[in-house]
Design an enzyme around this catalytic site. Structure first.
Site, PDB file in Angstrom:
ATOM      1  CE  LYS A   1      39.592  38.730  36.963  1.00  0.00           C
ATOM      2  NZ  LYS A   1      38.872  39.254  38.131  1.00  0.00           N
TER       3      LYS A   1
ATOM      4  CD  GLU B   1      41.817  41.001  43.882  1.00  0.00           C
ATOM      5  OE1 GLU B   1      40.814  41.687  43.642  1.00  0.00           O
ATOM      6  OE2 GLU B   1      41.829  39.757  43.829  1.00  0.00           O
TER       7      GLU B   1
ATOM      8  CD  GLU C   1      33.555  38.182  42.036  1.00  0.00           C
ATOM      9  OE1 GLU C   1      34.164  38.842  42.885  1.00  0.00           O
ATOM     10  OE2 GLU C   1      34.131  37.579  41.108  1.00  0.00           O
TER      11      GLU C   1
ATOM     12  CG  ASP D   1      36.945  41.685  39.356  1.00  0.00           C
ATOM     13  OD1 ASP D   1      37.032  40.589  38.790  1.00  0.00           O
ATOM     14  OD2 ASP D   1      36.905  41.812  40.592  1.00  0.00           O
TER      15      ASP D   1
END
EC number: 3.2.1.139
Length: 832
Positions: A367, A295, A400, A372
């Site tokens: 993760k 990212e 999130e 995500d």
């Protein structure tokens, strides 16, 4: 041994703001139970965890049962009415031989409560503190069981990751500003940090990375390194070590070098020197967290070095001090969507080919799923492909993609789908929880890390109920085999008291919350259909596609889903061990709840349930909303059983969730109905007989506005005032039967203004509200009319007669033009 309760109902405590979390030590009836009259603390150093454990025991006994226990430090108390707290070694020195206590693992503890003689002994001081909190948790739940048992952690790494920025903001933070940083420096007052350490220790979390993974190199300047020392001092009494995130390019951006190549001798020397300086100020620093080449973040690939070489740079600098490198496996770049073999989910698998090349103190932080933090993902196959590298699972307490603390979503049932998943490596039992703890592949290191963006809000996370996720994370990090409902119920009793109705009600709400959220957002493995390009909050399914981020649904007019098979797709399914790969490769054996993750199918494809994919979408979104509506009803039934301050705060959020779940339902169903052209078999989608579109009303000072994305407004049209200093009115004559209704208004609450609306029937005001959600709710606000800002407000029990005149007056403020979408009059029992 489970808790033994003897309380049916209890008197209410005074109003609470949430600051104490589950460590309230709220008063309970004494009931003639045996309690220690003395506390013997086997360390006189006030900053030591054992000393703190003694203070917690004294305060807890006083707060819960109103008893005062004297604290002594000089000698081992032989009285039968004493609580002794310390390490096993301290006990043996002060008190002599110790019988019956097994050998403890690091951070483990022994708890014995026979009569009013209590032994709380840790393998180390942190373990002793954990044992003290365990005993206080029993007492706070009315549990006077006589027990003797040892408790050991499943893994050494039980960390939290803060995403705090140096300016005091928090990336994906929904609970206020940073408690660590402000204006580029460490804050002066670290009292909230100490309070946070207390919460973490009580959940047996042993380290906190205090800054954002998207790290700012200025954290390493001299003044901020002094500040890190102060943070460490604030955390240390509770046994919580500090960790920090690093910017890979710091030698260049901060150190003035012309390179950050991990194999360059000047870079190696620079990082070694920085590490030495940090340990001079923080001799017990836990280690580093590194996000590299993902990212837009810099990393070793810039110099054609491997990710292992990048991680090892830091590992070698930390090795003399016993520090750990947590190296994130979240490494991916943008992809070409036109390439049907491209797949972001495969990105982390490049670490498979580096297995065995990492230093022993490197832990890959993976993760739980390959994308995500989605509402449901398959287990990351990387867990099954690293036999010679330590791993930790990365979870996200911060919601999130899952409602951002404005929606109730209890997360452990989601986490357990991964922790309890058997990857069948070499056809042998290979539960993820056994892999991350190091047991399955005989690794010394391993464990858990969770993104926990606490802030300055007194609720820490932005909502009282969201704290259940932080508590449960700590419990599962200690023992990932623990039961998510049992953990929840411990948290409820500690947070809201022992009333059985309170326990049963919040248990039901919480355990139903994740399935409900999955239903009204994204299901069948299609991922959370939120806006991934903006706030990650409200609905925007189109944002998943037509970009390089790789969270694609590949939805068109006839088909939907990612083909991740080996035979015809991206090949992702082949990254699992043989048994699991075969299950996901075959559409008939792929679970329905992950169908669209692994297979590209027609909307008319039949699920195992017999429904078509598109009908399941419609039905699930309606079902999820129906469940969400019950949360407010259930919570209202607890009025008088929970203090008014917390009851009102939670009620406000649940009331909002009832409306926003409908906004989600309508947006997703309308989007896929428009895309597929296939109607809902039950004729619900697009059919709202109790609504009045704002644009169909008589407008004065208002004008029509086309909303984007289209599905976040009924029929894609809303109304806004013609200017920011013009009051608008929208008027209509009602044609509904004469009776009592719930009056609902769907409007948009934008950031940058606080519009005011009044609603009138026949000239008499029946409602008024202010567009101030940016001050009252936790989610990231929006500056647009969209699924993030869309909000519903309900006025209950409004009596109307057919032919009455309804008028809404909107007064704009700032950049917010008093936007309206529709009005609904709902008869008793109608959800809309």
């Amino acid at each position: 041994m489970r808790v033994l309760f003897f309380f049916a109902t209890l008197s209410l405590v005074s109003a609470e703001n949430g600051l104490d979390g589950w460590l309230r030590y709220a008063p309970l009836p004494y009931n003639d139970q045996k309690l220690p009259a003395h506390i013997v603390v086997l360390n006189t150093t006030e900053a030591s965890p054992v000393y703190v454990a003694g203070a917690e025991l004294q305060n807890g006994l006083k707060g819960i049962y109103g008893t005062h226990a004297e604290v002594s430090h000089e000698q081992c108390e032989n009285s039968s009415s004493a609580a002794i707290v310390g390490t096993v070694e301290q006990y043996q020195i002060a008190c002599g031989s110790l019988n019956g206590v097994p050998e403890l693992d690091e951070d483990g503890f022994w708890l014995s409560t026979w009569g009013n003689k209590v032994q709380i002994l840790g393998q180390n001081e942190r373990g002793a503190l954990y044992g003290a909190f365990e005993y206080l948790s029993m007492l706070a739940q009315g549990n006077f069981s006589e027990v003797s048992y040892a408790s050991n952690p499943s893994a050494a790494i039980r960390w939290v990751n803060q995403w705090d920025n140096m300016d005091g903001s928090i990336e994906r933070g929904y609970g206020g500003s940073s408690i660590f940083f402000k204006n580029g420096a460490v804050v002066d007052d670290l009292s909230r940090v100490t309070q946070y350490a207390r919460l973490l220790a009580s959940a047996r979390i042993n380290a906190a990375v205090v800054n954002n993974v998207n790290a700012n190199a200025t954290l390493l300047d001299q003044e901020n390194m002094k500040g890190l020392g102060r943070i460490a001092d604030a955390l240390r009494p509770y046994g919580v070590q500090i960790g920090i995130s690093l910017n890979f390019a710091s030698p260049e951006t901060l150190g003035g070098l012309d390179t950050f190549d991990p194999l360059d001798s000047s870079v190696i020397k620079w990082w070694s020197n920085i590490t030495d300086q940090i340990y001079q100020r923080v001799p017990d620093m836990a280690g580093y967290l590194v996000k590299a080449n993902s990212e837009g973040q810099p990393g070793p690939l810039t110099y054609n070095r491997t990710l292992a070489q990048g991680a090892n740079l830091f590992a070698k600098a930390l090795h003399p001090y016993g520090g750990i490198v947590m190296f994130r496996a979240f490494v991916y770049n943008q992809l070409n969507e036109s390439n049907w073999k491209a797949d972001r989910a495969k990105a982390a698998m490049e670490f498979k080919y580096l297995d065995g090349e990492f230093e022993e103190n490197v832990v890959l932080q993976i993760k739980y799923g390959p994308i995500d933090f989605q509402v449901r993902e398959p287990t990351s196959p990387l867990f099954a492909n690293l036999f010679n590298t330590s791993t930790a699972i990365e979870l996200e307490v911060t919601q999130e993609y899952l409602g951002q603390q404005s929606h109730l979503v209890y997360l452990p049932p989601l986490w357990k789908t991964v922790l309890d998943f058997d990857l069948r490596v070499d056809h042998k039992p290979s539960l993820v929880r056994d892999i991350i703890t190091g047991r399955r592949f005989n690794r010394k290191l391993g464990g858990s890390a969770a993104v926990v963006n606490v802030g300055s809000n007194t609720t820490w996370l932005g909502g009282h109920l969201s704290m259940s996720n932080l508590y449960a994370y700590g419990r599962l990090a200690w023992d990932p085999a623990d039961d998510s409902q049992s953990i929840l119920q411990d948290w409820i009793r500690l947070t809201f008291g022992l009333d059985r109705t309170v326990l049963d009600t919040i248990t039901q709400m919480s355990m139903e919350s994740w399935p409900a959220y999955e239903n009204y957002t994204g299901n069948l493995g299609i991922q959370t259909l939120t806006d991934i390009l903006y706030t990650h909050y409200g609905p925007n399914p189109a944002s998943q596609d037509n970009n390089g981020w790789g969270q694609w649904t590949r939805a068109d007019h006839t088909t939907i889903g990612m083909d991740r098979t080996v035979s015809n797709g991206t090949g992702f399914s082949g990254q699992y061990p043989t048994e699991i790969a075969a299950m996901y490769e075959n559409i008939d054996t792929t679970p329905d709840n992950l169908l669209l993750w692994f297979h590209h199918v027609n909307y008319t494809h039949r699920l195992h349930s017999g429904k078509t994919v598109i009908q399941h979408f419609y039905d699930a979104h309606y079902s999820g909303v129906e469940t969400a509506q019950t949360f407010l009803v259930q919570w209202d039934s607890l009025k008088g059983k929970i203090d008014d301050e917390r009851h009102k705060a939670v009620r406000r959020q649940l009331d909002y969730q009832t409306g926003h779940s409908i906004i989600w339902r309508d947006a997703i169903n309308d989007f896929y109905y428009n895309l597929s052209g296939i109607p809902d078999a039950l004729n619900r989608v697009g059919h709202h007989p109790w609504r009045i579109e704002a644009e169909s009303m008589l407008l004065d000072g208002y004008k029509q506005y086309t909303v984007n994305p289209f599905e976040t407004a009924a029929k894609s049209i809303a109304i806004v005032t013609i200017s920011n200093d013009t009051v608008g009115t929208a008027t209509t004559r009602l044609n509904f039967p004469s009776e009592t209704y719930d009056l609902v208004v769907n409007y948009y609450d934008l950031y940058g203004g606080q519009s005011r609306w009044q609603i009138y029937l026949n000239g008499k005001q029946v409602g008024e509200w202010l567009g101030n959600s940016e001050n009252t709710f936790s989610h990231t606000p929006s500056i647009y009319l969209d699924g993030h800002s869309a909000t519903r407000i309900k006025f209950r029990g409004v009596k109307i007669n057919k032919g009455d005149t309804l008028k809404i007056v909107g007064t704009p403020d700032g950049v917010e033009p008093a936007p309206l979408d529709y009005v609904a009059f709902l008869p008793q029992g109608v959800i809309d």
